[in-house]
Design a protein around this motif. Structure first.
Motif, PDB file in Angstrom:
ATOM      1  N   ASN A   1       0.798  -1.219   0.000  1.00 36.59           N
ATOM      2  CA  ASN A   1       0.000   0.000   0.000  1.00 36.59           C
ATOM      3  C   ASN A   1       0.831   1.269   0.000  1.00 36.59           C
ATOM      4  OD1 ASN A   1      -2.327  -1.493  -0.001  1.00 36.59           O
ATOM      5  ND2 ASN A   1      -2.587  -1.431   2.223  1.00 36.59           N
ATOM      6  N   LYS A   2       1.973   1.268   0.653  1.00 40.12           N
ATOM      7  CA  LYS A   2       2.796   2.469   0.776  1.00 40.12           C
ATOM      8  C   LYS A   2       3.939   2.500  -0.243  1.00 40.12           C
ATOM      9  CE  LYS A   2       0.923   3.806   4.796  1.00 40.12           C
ATOM     10  NZ  LYS A   2       0.371   5.031   5.169  1.00 40.12           N
ATOM     11  N   ASP A   3       4.103   1.427  -0.996  1.00 36.81           N
ATOM     12  CA  ASP A   3       5.191   1.367  -1.965  1.00 36.81           C
ATOM     13  C   ASP A   3       4.845   2.135  -3.233  1.00 36.81           C
ATOM     14  OD1 ASP A   3       6.848  -0.191  -0.384  1.00 36.81           O
ATOM     15  OD2 ASP A   3       5.958  -2.059  -1.103  1.00 36.81           O
ATOM     16  N   THR A   4       5.864   2.607  -3.894  1.00 34.32           N
ATOM     17  CA  THR A   4       5.693   3.330  -5.153  1.00 34.32           C
ATOM     18  C   THR A   4       5.333   2.352  -6.261  1.00 34.32           C
ATOM     19  OG1 THR A   4       7.326   4.960  -4.439  1.00 34.32           O
ATOM     20  CG2 THR A   4       6.853   4.849  -6.798  1.00 34.32           C
TER      21      THR A   4
END
Length: 145
Positions: free
Chosen positions: A123-126
């Protein structure tokens, strides 16, 4: 001893033509971390028997039947050009592409976008993209004079 001049990854650019006359080639930011080009050939192999020693292993003879260039690229998702890449993938159109190796020159030919991927690991990854562009006809090397 003469050291080999270093060519960094930023000097390898995949430049896509705009189809205009004269054609303008530009690097799209969608390919912003990894890029490469691979050349391969289809071949026919024949075993050349040794007439003097027919029981010995024989050497292979290879004939090249066809050539292909494959450009691969990857990077962080550049949303501004996502629609253009999607349209290219959904067509059978070839685009003129240059694989530029500054300062030596570039390979150029017509290419088709055959693989297109958008992914993220969490979810927080590019989000990232990977593309594969395959030659559709001859590819030529154009050295810098």
């Amino acid at each position: 001893m003469t050291a080999v001049p270093r060519v960094t990854g930023s000097k390898l650019l995949v430049q896509i033509g705009n189809g205009a006359n004269p054609e303008v080639f530009d690097h799209d930011c969608l390919i912003n971390t990894k890029r490469g080009v691979q050349f391969s050939s289809e071949k026919t192999e024949s075993i050349m028997p040794d007439c003097d020693n027919p029981d010995d292993p024989a050497w292979k003879s290879v004939s090249k039947d066809g050539f292909q260039a494959t450009i691969s690229g990857a990077g962080m998702l550049y949303a501004a050009s996502l629609g253009d890449w999607w349209d290219w993938y959904n067509s059978d159109d070839a685009k003129n592409v240059r694989f530029n190796v500054t300062p030596a020159g570039y390979w150029q030919g017509a290419f088709k976008l055959t693989d297109f991927e958008v992914t993220a690991d969490g979810n927080k990854d590019t989000a990232t993209t990977t593309v594969t562009i395959v030659s559709d006809g001859a590819v030529v090397w154009v050295p810098v004079p």
